[in-house]
Design a protein around this motif. Structure first.
Motif, mmCIF file in Angstrom:
data_model
loop_
_atom_site.group_PDB
_atom_site.id
_atom_site.type_symbol
_atom_site.label_atom_id
_atom_site.label_comp_id
_atom_site.label_asym_id
_atom_site.label_seq_id
_atom_site.Cartn_x
_atom_site.Cartn_y
_atom_site.Cartn_z
ATOM 1 N N GLN A 1 10.749 9.662 -8.373
ATOM 2 C CA GLN A 1 10.238 9.746 -6.996
ATOM 3 C C GLN A 1 9.974 8.333 -6.497
ATOM 4 N N ALA B 1 6.093 7.372 -13.632
ATOM 5 C CA ALA B 1 6.169 8.597 -14.452
ATOM 6 C C ALA B 1 5.893 8.252 -15.912
ATOM 7 N N GLY C 1 0.819 -1.220 0.000
ATOM 8 C CA GLY C 1 0.000 0.000 0.000
ATOM 9 C C GLY C 1 0.844 1.256 0.000
HETATM 10 P P1 ADP Z 1 10.203 2.192 -8.809
HETATM 11 O O1 ADP Z 1 9.356 1.056 -8.915
HETATM 12 O O2 ADP Z 1 11.352 2.150 -9.704
HETATM 13 O O3 ADP Z 1 10.586 2.491 -7.406
HETATM 14 P P2 ADP Z 1 7.970 3.637 -9.646
HETATM 15 O O4 ADP Z 1 7.841 4.923 -10.287
HETATM 16 O O5 ADP Z 1 7.494 2.435 -10.345
HETATM 17 O O6 ADP Z 1 9.466 3.464 -9.267
HETATM 18 O O7 ADP Z 1 7.276 3.706 -8.242
HETATM 19 C C1 ADP Z 1 7.499 4.816 -7.417
HETATM 20 C C2 ADP Z 1 7.218 4.416 -6.010
HETATM 21 O O8 ADP Z 1 5.809 4.207 -5.798
HETATM 22 C C3 ADP Z 1 7.838 3.126 -5.615
HETATM 23 O O9 ADP Z 1 9.140 3.368 -5.163
HETATM 24 C C4 ADP Z 1 6.930 2.645 -4.491
HETATM 25 O O10 ADP Z 1 7.331 3.221 -3.263
HETATM 26 C C5 ADP Z 1 5.620 3.160 -4.856
HETATM 27 N N1 ADP Z 1 4.823 2.103 -5.496
HETATM 28 C C6 ADP Z 1 4.602 1.938 -6.806
HETATM 29 N N2 ADP Z 1 3.813 0.898 -7.029
HETATM 30 C C7 ADP Z 1 3.455 0.415 -5.807
HETATM 31 C C8 ADP Z 1 2.608 -0.634 -5.386
HETATM 32 N N3 ADP Z 1 1.962 -1.426 -6.220
HETATM 33 N N4 ADP Z 1 2.483 -0.846 -4.019
HETATM 34 C C9 ADP Z 1 3.105 -0.034 -3.160
HETATM 35 N N5 ADP Z 1 3.911 0.970 -3.519
HETATM 36 C C10 ADP Z 1 4.098 1.186 -4.838
#
Ligand code: ADP
Length: 706
Positions: A653, A669, A639
């Protein structure tokens, strides 16, 4: 229906009711009058018939009485024998005196005009009273007949020649009875009757009071009818007045022709009468009881006038009633109209107030574009006076360039009279300057004629703002493009020196690891790690910049196939983690399939990655909401705290350290860029510790520039 028409209809209805009343009253009056007329006429006819019968009976009775007088004499043996003796021996003076005394008593007591005794030769023997004219014109013939036949004879009425008096004669034989046989007459009695004494008064008398009624006694003589008695309205008619039997309408002539019963005709005066005709049995006489039609119909006429009067009163009452209803109806209608007018006036005033001080221009024009009314705002906006505006046409207010558009819009408006029309155009002020307007035009119907009502809003400010915005948008997209270009160029161009740095640092590591001191080893390690990270970042940045720059043309894309593709790319990690991926039915959309594969791949990849020890369970579905498909990717992962739900979509981010979860923060992004390129939005709803659902939309009908 207009007010006038409604009034006319009401009045007409009342008029019809009144006419029906008139007809009904007339019919009732007529029926009643006819009834009364029949009744009265019948009654009068019956009365006349009864009187005629009475008169006939009285006359018959009178004649019988006279005949019985005569029998009383001729059947008296004492009288007859005295006469017999005296006639045989006329010198018997004593006898003569007795006979004369008897004759005098007859004359006096029985009211006979003359009492005469003749011998068998018909010569006068005795006469009471003494006088000049002894015999009537037919008397001698009747005496001879009586002496010859031995029968009693009643003469008809006659007129004596000398005295010119009307008389009747009764003749009876003087016969002495010898046992059963009667001998030859010795002579005859002759009694003369004056009809004025009894017969005429008897005939004349009328049992009821009447100013015109009378009874006539007539008989037919050849082709004439002779009046036998004195008449009520004319003197000296007895045996003097005659009328030809052929005269059609004369009542007496009808009697002469043998008509019996009730008749209507004219009498001897030529006056219309109703009469009852009855013959007197045993004589040539005919009784006519008659009364003037005028008198008979007087009560009928009286009834007529009563009916007319009553009918008149009824009609006047009906007229007054209908008139009252009418005036009440009219008053009510006028009051209603007055109230409606008041209400209308108040509305108009209110409307006028609103239009006058409205913040928009309001114009009312004819179908030919002629301006009929304009409000204050119009005057201040166009710079014309109210009067000038009222003489102007809508085309005068159009800028020359927008004239053609105006014509087109007016044609459209006429075609869509119900809905009205909103369009933009450019208007011109009196001083020639122009300003953009939004026109809301509508056809309105007033008193059966069509007008255009236009509410015109000066949209100069809005246009300026729109222009500003579109310029800003242009600027933004230009700078975005530049940024993308910069990112690309920067990342692309950075790769070369970075590769150099990285390879030399790796060379440094290879050659000098463990040969220098510990610090030097650490520094070299940091440099290698930094160079690697830098390389990953640059690769990601390149990928990101490619989304806008190198996107394919949009086409019909099956999201089922897109998802299949994404899952096959993720096959290794799915198998490794044992993730369970389920799906609902997915639609086809217009889009860039490889970018959509990347979108699904990033979202599902994150869902598997941010799971922390749990068996990942992911569900993908889509449903339509309005004009867009809303896709969702739901997981049961760690979450995201709500305060980060926006931030995670920005480039680089991340919410976690690299040690915890691998990644650079470019995935979401890229997702946002792909979705926005497809004209949609992306957002997340999450409950930390339970799971997250990522939503994104793709329009059902696409109007996105590819
Ligand atoms: P990355 O996966 O490379 O960290 P993303 O842009 O895909 O970068 O995701 C950014 C951030 O959003 C992640 O670092 C994570 O903290 C959060 N996030 C993304 N998808 C999920 C998910 N399904 N559940 C929980 N947190 C998520």
């Amino acid at each position: 229906m207009s007010f006038k028409e409604a009034r006319l209809k009401d009045s007409l209805n009342l008029l019809i009711i009144f006419l029906i009343l008139i007809i009904a009253v007339n019919i009732m009056g007529y029926v009643y009058y006819q009834n009364q007329k029949d009744h009265i006429t019948k009654e009068k006819q019956n009365e006349l018939l009864a009187i005629a019968d009475l008169k006939v009976a009285q006359i018959v009775n009178w004649r019988n009485e006279r005949l019985s007088d005569l029998s009383f004499i001729s059947d008296n043996p004492l009288v007859v024998s005295q006469l017999h003796q005296w006639l045989l021996d006329p010198k018997k003076n004593r006898l003569k005196e007795e006979i004369l005394a008897w004759m005098r008593s007859l004359h006096r007591n029985f009211s006979y005009d003359r009492v005469i005794i003749v011998n068998s030769a018909g010569s006068l023997r005795l006469l009471i009273p003494e006088g000049q004219e002894v015999f009537g014109p037919n008397d001698k013939r009747l005496i001879a007949e009586t002496i010859k036949s031995g029968k009693t004879i009643f003469s008809d009425l006659y007129r004596s020649k000398l005295e010119k008096a009307t008389r009747l004669s009764l003749v009876a034989p003087i016969i002495v009875r010898a046992g059963q046989n009667r001998g030859l007459p010795d002579g005859a009695f002759l009694l003369r009757i004056n009809p004025y004494v009894f017969l005429y008064p008897l005939v004349q008398s009328w049992p009821t009071p009447s100013p015109t009624a009378e009874t006539q006694l007539v008989r037919r003589e050849g082709d004439e009818v002779l009046f036998l008695n004195e008449l009520r309205h004319q003197k000296n008619t007895a045996l003097a007045l005659r009328c030809p039997v052929k005269e059609k309408n004369r009542v007496a002539a009808m009697a002469g022709r043998g008509v019996v019963g009730i008749v209507e005709g004219v009498d001897y005066r030529g006056v219309r009468v109703l009469a009852a005709i009855k013959p007197v049995p045993g004589s040539t006489w005919i009784v006519i009881s008659k009364v003037d039609a005028e008198e008979v119909y007087a009560p009928v006429r009286e009834r007529f006038w009563i009916v007319v009067l009553l009918g008149g009163v009824l009609l006047v009452a009906a007229g007054v009633g209908v008139g009252l209803v009418w005036s009440d109806q009219q008053a009510r209608a006028y009051r209603k109209q007055y109230e409606a007018e008041l209400e209308k006036l108040a509305l108009i005033r209110h409307f006028e107030y609103i239009t006058r001080y409205a913040n928009d221009i309001i114009l009312m024009t004819g179908r030919d574009g002629r301006i009929i009314e304009a409000n204050e705002k119009a005057i201040s906006s166009y710079g014309y006076t109210r009067d000038e505006l009222r003489h102007a046409n809508m085309t005068d207010l159009q800028s020359p360039d927008s004239l053609e558009n105006y014509e087109i819009q007016i044609k459209r408006l006429e075609g869509s009279a119900e809905k009205g029309l909103v369009f933009e155009t450019v208007h011109r002020r009196r001083d020639g300057t122009t300003f953009p307007v939004e026109v809301s035009a509508r056809v309105i119907r007033i008193e059966g004629a069509d007008f255009f009502q236009s509410i015109i809003r000066d949209i100069s400010e809005r246009k300026q703002a729109e222009d500003k915005l579109s310029r800003a948008m242009e600027e933004l997209s230009r700078s975005n493009e530049e940024l993308e270009k910069f990112a690309y160029v920067a990342s692309h161009d950075l790769q070369e020196p970075l590769r150099m740095v990285s390879s030399f640092v790796q060379l440094l590591e290879k050659r000098y690891k463990g040969k220098l001191d510990q610090d030097a080893d650490d520094f070299i390690n940091f440099a290698v790690d930094g160079a690697n990270r830098m390389q990953t970042l640059i690769t990601d940045l390149l990928a990101y910049s490619r989304v806008g720059r190198l996107g394919k043309k949009f086409g019909e894309t099956s999201c089922e196939a897109v998802l299949d593709h994404a899952l096959s790319n993720l096959q290794a990690v799915v198998e490794e983690t044992g993730a369970v991926v389920t799906r609902g039915p997915l639609p086809a959309v217009t889009g860039d399939d490889s970018q959509l594969v990347q979108l699904f791949q990033n979202l599902i990849g994150n869902a598997i990655k941010f799971c922390k020890g749990r068996l990942p369970s992911i569900h993908i579905s889509a449903e339509q909401s309005g004009n867009a498909w809303v896709f969702s990717v739901r997981d049961n992962g760690i979450g995201i705290p709500p305060e980060y739900s926006e931030r995670i979509f920005s480039i680089f981010q991340r919410l976690h350290g690299r040690q915890e979860y691998q990644g650079t923060g470019i995935g979401l992004a890229i997702c946002r860029k792909v979705v926005e390129r497809h004209g949609g939005k992306i957002w997340v709803k999450s409950e930390p510790g339970t799971g997250s659902t990522f939503y994104f939309t793709i329009p059902v009908q696409k109007e996105i520039k590819s």
